[in-house]
Structures are given as structure tokens and as C-alpha cells.
Write a protein that holds these residues in place. Structure first.
Motif, PDB file in Angstrom:
ATOM      1  N   VAL A  37       0.840  -1.203   0.000  1.00 52.30           N
ATOM      2  CA  VAL A  37       0.000   0.000   0.000  1.00 52.30           C
ATOM      3  C   VAL A  37       0.867   1.242   0.000  1.00 52.30           C
ATOM      4  CG1 VAL A  37      -1.621   1.339   1.368  1.00 52.30           C
ATOM      5  CG2 VAL A  37      -1.940  -1.093   1.128  1.00 52.30           C
ATOM      6  N   LEU A  38       1.945   1.193   0.812  1.00 50.80           N
ATOM      7  CA  LEU A  38       2.827   2.352   0.905  1.00 50.80           C
ATOM      8  C   LEU A  38       3.454   2.658  -0.442  1.00 50.80           C
ATOM      9  CD1 LEU A  38       4.402   4.461   2.474  1.00 50.80           C
ATOM     10  CD2 LEU A  38       6.035   2.727   3.086  1.00 50.80           C
ATOM     11  N   SER A  39       3.940   1.590  -1.127  1.00 52.84           N
ATOM     12  CA  SER A  39       4.592   1.879  -2.409  1.00 52.84           C
ATOM     13  C   SER A  39       3.569   2.383  -3.421  1.00 52.84           C
ATOM     14  CB  SER A  39       5.352   0.665  -2.930  1.00 52.84           C
ATOM     15  OG  SER A  39       4.664  -0.504  -2.621  1.00 52.84           O
ATOM     16  N   ALA A  40       2.355   1.824  -3.372  1.00 60.51           N
ATOM     17  CA  ALA A  40       1.313   2.337  -4.263  1.00 60.51           C
ATOM     18  C   ALA A  40       1.029   3.802  -3.951  1.00 60.51           C
ATOM     19  CB  ALA A  40       0.038   1.517  -4.111  1.00 60.51           C
ATOM     20  N   GLY A  41       1.039   4.137  -2.654  1.00 60.83           N
ATOM     21  CA  GLY A  41       0.799   5.522  -2.255  1.00 60.83           C
ATOM     22  C   GLY A  41       1.855   6.455  -2.823  1.00 60.83           C
TER      23      GLY A  41
END
Lengths: 485, 196
Positions: A37-41
Motif C-alpha cells: 500500500v505504501l509503495s502504491a501511495g
């Protein structure tokens, strides 16, 4: 595209937790999910800042730079909280504080909570924004009352009632906004992307009243004084990783909602109205939190009042409204999120080791928990605005902006209260961290995942503080884009 | 509603209020022949007139609560307050809209009055259940406001809000239950462990 990952992963994880939540490895899977999720963010933020806003899902989801920024902040803190949860929940199970069944419920709720928070900046419709924020309250109330003690149930009850009333006012404000659109002859879609371009033709009187309701309503959720009364109770009673999420990002989602309506109000009524209200509530928050920080006895409540203080600073920054101040405020949103999470994790470890919240009974943390102790010491300096940490930079930006703006009174009171709070923090934490161990206290080990979470956050605090000095120009450029929507 | 002394009476008056709201929505739907309004009216009937009051009655039965609401202010004085609220909401309405449209103005004033009455219930009644009902009353007032002044919110927002209200009542009911088990009462005035 990224937004589906961001919303989908927590949803999937919460379903997965229903069936596998009892397994020991689930915590690890959970944090791997949040890493994704963080990398997508990060990708999302990059895409939106450089190529403008995007719609998806039939215009239901609308992302511009402002929402991408908030999604990014949420993903950072939720990743850290998921890392920290692994060790924390395992320890609670081992100590027979909670059963494995409850650990499962914890992971389900954790994911639902994150999901509802990701929804807030993502939705296009201002009515759905209200629904998303109400959902965050409802889900997190269970996490506040998680331990099912008298204190925690009382805190959860206050939390859910005060925030629900607050949010009803926000709904009233939203309805008045839609009334303003309908008498201006616009469609009643309430979609942000339809409203923002035409905000200047709306009726001024109605906008003014509506914004007051919005500010009181979402301000309750954001913890602006004097509507903050739920906040210290909820923060001090929640599970430690959840305290971090509550203070780090839940409050910021409410700030996000205020900003959205604030931008409409600025366009319709003019800037001075918005500015005065935000600065007024900001100063009140600073004064009240300062008084309570000075006389505080409970460790987690101390941190909760410090959240009120920082929310006050953020709202003053937005109230000043020059690009410099807004840059400072947005940075402060991020910096406070990471720093306060670190402090709550530290407080979680300390409370667990000493079995007490009372600061008078906690002595010699550095000896008992060396790693946590050092991190908390650094976090304490970072939180009170010491260079080279990041909060120093953002507070400096806001103070410079207020001097440039000619609001000397605001600048002076900011400096005064920051100094007092600094003193109080150093006093409280100095007594806790140093000194002799209480009798019968053993030196305990700390779980690896907890340490990783600390290091991750600590890296952000230092790195942002140092990098920012060099990239100020780009920053101002990005901020201007952010606020233009 | 503000003079109700016992919880069941309060729930009953909430039910009547929701039913009036249903009638109003239904009549608007008949007039304008809009499908979405029919659905909203139906939801109103099912959720607010039947499900939520039923749920509240069940909670009372489950926890064997003392039926007294615990009044801070007695019924006569409450009525005076209500008069004051009516006046306030008229002033507020007059400030807010152009006076040409009489019918709309009066409905607006009624809506504000209902919101104020809800706040009054939450502040001056001591049991946790009364607070839940106060919240629901406020929400009813807002529904009236939304459906008259702006012709209702967008359809799916309205549905989402309904769902949300229902879930929040479920959750609050759950907490009322927990409070009554842990504390053996639901007097929120005595919830004062957390201070400072």
C-alpha cells in the motif's frame, strides 16, 4: 489504478483476517500488505503531482495533489502501525491479556479502520466524505474499547457520542452547502469536481454559516479545542498502535475535510473569514493543550494533549494561508504523523513494561528498555521542535510565514507556547527516561518488528528534516499546486 | 418529546416523529413521481419506524434498565426551553433565507427546532440510551432539512447515510450493553473515571 490497490489491499486483508487472523504469521502478512500500500501511495503521489488530477470509478473517486498527499501520509503511518502491531499483539497474547480470538478481531478492525481512512481523501462526493469520516469513528470506537475495561469502555462511549454529535453538525454544514448550490441554480450533485470551479457564485451568508458548522463538526473529529474533550480519553485507552493511527492520521483526515470545505469558502466568501476562524481555533488549542501538558500525570494523555497542540499549529498555518505557511502546515501534517506515531509506540512499550500510565511511577526507561528509551528521547526532542528533526523545519516555516505576513501576535503566541511546551516535555520525559529503576524491574527484550517500526519512523523524521533544507523551492512549487486543487 | 420522563415514551415519540417524516417524504414522492424518493421513503419506514425503535426496546429489555431517564431539568422547564428553541430557530431561518417562500421557511424552522431538541436531549438526560435517541432525533431534523431545502441529497449519499445511521445505532447499542454490564448502570453522568 494505484488507488484500487490502496483501497483493495486493506479490504482483502480484513477478509483474510477473518479466516486466518489466528495464525501467528498473519501479522507479518499484514505488514507486507501495507508495504505494498505504501509503495502504491508513493507512486500515486508522484503521478498526481506531475500529471494532474485523475478520476476513476465513474467519477466516484477523484484524486488531486491534496488527496494524494493525505493518502501518502496515511499509508506511511499505517505501515508503521502494522509493523509495530506484530510484536505488540504477540506480547499481549503471551501475557494472556487478550485471547487469540481477540487478536483476530483486532486485525479485522485494524484493516477496516485503515480502509475507512483511505476512503476519506479518495472520494469525490462531499456527502460520501461525511459517510467515510463517520465510518472511521464507528470502526475505531471498537479499537478504543478493545480491552473492555471500565476505563476503556468509558473512553469509547465518550468518543463515539462526542464525535457523532460533532459529525452531525458537519452534516448540517454539508446540507447548508448543498442548499447554497441549489439556490445558485446548480445541480445538487455535491461532487467536489463540479463545485470547486463555480464556488465564487454561491451565496455568501449561507456559506459563512455552513462553514462554521463544518469547522465545529469536523473540528471535533480533528481535536481542535474546545471540542477536543474526547481525544485524551480515546488516545490514552486505545491499543498502542491504534493510538498512533488515531493521533497520526485520523485527526488529519478531519483536517482534510475542513480544508476541502475551506477552499470552497475561500472562493465564495474571501480569505479573511477562513483565516480568522482557523487562527482563532488554533490559538485556543495551543493555550488549552499547553495548560494540560504542564500538569499532566498520565504518559499517554500527555501525548494526546500534544496532538491537540500540533493540530492547533497546523490550523494556524492553514489560517495564515501564504504559500510558505501552507507548505509548513502540510509538512507539519506529515512530520507530526510520523513523530507522534513513534512516541506512541514508545509509550506503548513503556506502559507495557511498567504496567502503569502514571509518569510518577515510571523511572529509568533508558536502563530498562535501552532501544525504546533512546528512540523516545530522540522523538521527544523531535516532537518539541528541535533541529535537525523535521518538525523544527515545519514549525519554522509557519513562524517565518506569520512574521512575513505581519501577524506578529500569532507568531509571538506560537513561540511562547512552543517554548513552554518544550520545557514541560523535557521535564516530564527527563524524569521518566533517566533515574533509577524501580525495585524488582527486570531489563526486558524488545521484539524485532517493533524495532523496525521505530527505525522506519526515525529515518523519516531525520531524513525529511535534512532533505527539506535543500529542496525548499520545489516544495513551494508543489504546495501551490496542492492548494489550487 | 422533550417532556418524556421514561425511556419507552421517548422511543415511542421518536417513532411517531419518524413516521411523520415518512409521510412527508412519501407525499413529496407522490407529487413529483420520483422513483428514488419512493425508495428513500420505504427505507425510512423500515429502518427508522420499525427496526431502530425495535432495537432500542430490545436493549431496554436485555439490560433491565431502570426506565427513568434521569432528568436534569423537569418537564415543565423543558417545555419552556423548547419554546425558546422555537424562537431561536425562527430567527436563524429568517437570517438564512429570503422571506418570500413561507412554506419552506416554516419547514426549515421546524427542522432546526428538531435538531435543537436533539441536542437538548443529549445534554439534559442522563442515561446512555437517551443520548442515542437524542442523536437520532438530530439526524431526523437534518433529514427534514435536507429533503426540503435542497431537494434531498444525491441518491446514493442518502442511502449511505441511512446505512451509516443504522450501523451507528447498532454499535452504540452494543456499547450501551457493555456499559450496563461493566458498570451495572447506564448513567453517563457517573462515567467520570477519566479526567484531566
Amino acid at each position: 489504478m494505484e488507488i484500487f490497490l490502496i483501497l483493495g489491499i486493506p479490504a482483502l486483508l480484513s477478509i483474510a483476517a477473518l479466516s486466518f487472523g489466528k495464525r501467528k504469521a498473519f501479522g507479518v502478512i499484514n505488514s507486507i500488505g501495507y508495504l505494498a500500500v505504501l509503495s502504491a501511495g508513493i507512486f500515486l503521489a508522484k503521478k498526481v503531482i506531475f500529471s494532474g488530477c485523475t478520476y476513476s470509478f465513474f467519477g466516484f473517486i477523484y484524486l488531486d495533489a491534496l488527496s494524494a498527499f493525505f493518502i501518502f501520509v496515511i499509508s506511511v503511518v499505517s505501515f508503521a502501525a502494522s509493523l509495530y502491531s506484530i510484536g505488540y499483539i504477540k506480547r499481549d497474547i503471551r501475557g494472556a491479556i487478550i485471547s487469540e480470538e481477540k487478536a483476530k478481531i483486532y486485525y479485522v478492525l485494524f484493516n477496516l479502520f485503515c480502509l475507512s481512512m483511505f476512503f476519506v481523501p479518495a472520494v469525490n462526493n462531499l456527502g460520501m466524505l461525511w459517510v467515510a469520516i463517520e465510518m472511521t469513528t464507528l470502526v475505531s470506537a471498537f479499537l478504543v474499547g478493545f480491552y473492555n475495561t471500565k476505563k476503556s469502555v468509558e473512553a469509547a462511549w465518550k468518543y463515539i457520542i462526542i464525535c457523532s454529535v460533532g459529525i452531525i453538525f458537519a452534516l448540517l454544514g454539508t446540507i447548508l452547502f448543498s442548499y447554497a448550490f441549489s439556490i445558485a441554480g446548480l445541480s445538487k450533485s455535491l461532487n467536489w469536481s463540479d463545485i470547486a470551479p463555480v464556488a465564487h457564485i454561491l451565496d455568501k451568508n449561507i456559506l459563512k454559516i455552513a462553514f462554521i458548522f463544518i469547522l465545529v463538526g469536523y473540528g471535533t473529529k480533528a481535536g481542535l479545542a474546545p471540542m477536543h474533550t474526547w481525544l485524551p480519553d480515546a488516545h490514552s485507552q486505545a491499543v498502542a498502535p491504534i493510538s498512533a493511527l488515531l493521533s497520526g492520521v485520523l485527526l488529519k483526515t478531519a483536517i482534510y475535510a475542513i480544508l476541502r470545505f475551506g477552499i470552497i469558502t475561500i472562493k465564495g466568501v474571501g480569505f479573511a473569514y477562513f483565516s480568522h476562524l482557523m487562527i482563532l481555533f488554533g490559538i485556543i488549542s495551543l493555550v488549552i493543550s499547553c495548560c494540560f501538558i504542564l500538569v499532566q500525570k498520565d504518559l499517554k494523555r500527555l501525548l494526546a494533549y500534544s496532538s491537540i497542540e500540533h493540530i492547533g499549529i497546523i490550523s494556524i498555518g492553514f489560517g495564515l494561508g501564504t504559500p510558505l505557511a501552507i507548505a509548513g502546515s502540510l509538512l507539519h501534517v506529515f512530520n507530526h504523523a510520523v513523530t507522534k506515531s513513534l512516541m506512541f509506540f514508545g509509550a506503548g512499550n513503556i506502559v507495557h513494561a511498567y504496567k502503569k500510565h502514571n509518569m510518577n511511577a515510571i523511572r529509568g526507561v533508558i536502563k530498562a528498555l535501552p532501544f525504546t528509551g533512546i528512540m523516545v528521547l530522540a522523538g521527544c526532542f523531535a516532537l518539541t521542535g528541535f533541529p535537525p528533526f523535521s518538525i523544527f523545519i515545519s514549525e519554522l516555516l509557519i513562524i517565518i510565514a506569520s512574521f512575513v505576513n505581519g501577524s506578529y501576535l500569532v507568531a509571538a503566541s506560537l513561540l511562547l507556547f512552543l517554548a513552554v511546551i518544550f520545557g514541560a516535555f523535557i521535564y516530564h520525559f527527563g524524569r521518566m527516561l533517566f533515574g533509577n529503576l524501580p525495585k524488582g524491574m527486570a531489563v526486558a527484550g524488545e521484539p524485532l518488528s517493533g524495532k523496525l517500526a521505530f527505525l522506519f519512523l526515525f529515518f523519516q523524521i531525520c531524513a525529511v528534516g535534512i532533505i527539506l533544507v535543500f529542496v525548499k523551492k520545489d516544495l513551494l512549487w508543489i504546495t501551490e499546486r496542492l492548494f489550487r486543487g | 418529546m422533550v417532556i418524556a420522563k421514561r425511556t419507552p415514551a421517548l422511543i415511542r415519540s421518536f417513532r411517531y416523529q419518524s413516521f411523520c417524516l415518512f409521510l412527508l417524504t412519501f407525499s413529496i414522492a407522490l407529487e413529483e413521481r420520483r422513483m428514488d424518493l419512493y425508495i428513500i421513503a420505504g427505507l425510512l419506514l423500515v429502518i427508522k419506524v420499525f427496526l431502530i425503535p425495535q432495537l432500542l426496546y430490545r436493549i431496554i429489555k436485555r439490560i433491565n434498565a431502570n426506565e427513568d431517564l434521569g432528568l436534569f431539568i423537569n418537564p415543565q422547564l423543558s417545555l419552556l426551553w423548547a419554546l425558546g428553541f422555537t424562537y431561536l430557530s425562527w430567527i436563524f431561518t429568517a437570517y438564512l433565507i429570503v422571506p418570500s417562500n413561507q412554506a419552506q421557511a416554516s419547514i426549515l424552522a421546524i427542522a432546526f427546532f428538531i435538531v435543537l431538541a436533539g441536542i437538548f436531549l443529549m445534554i439534559f438526560r442522563m442515561t446512555a440510551l437517551a443520548q442515542v435517541i437524542g442523536l437520532l432525533v438530530m439526524e431526523n431534523g437534518l433529514f427534514l432539512l435536507a429533503s426540503t431545502v435542497s431537494g434531498g441529497m444525491p441518491f446514493f449519499v442518502e442511502i449511505a447515510i441511512f446505512f451509516d445511521v443504522f450501523v451507528s445505532v447498532l454499535i452504540m447499542g452494543f456499547f450501551v450493553y457493555r456499559i450496563s454490564r461493566l458498570f451495572t448502570h447506564i448513567d453517563v453522568n457517573k462515567l467520570s473515571r477519566l479526567k484531566g
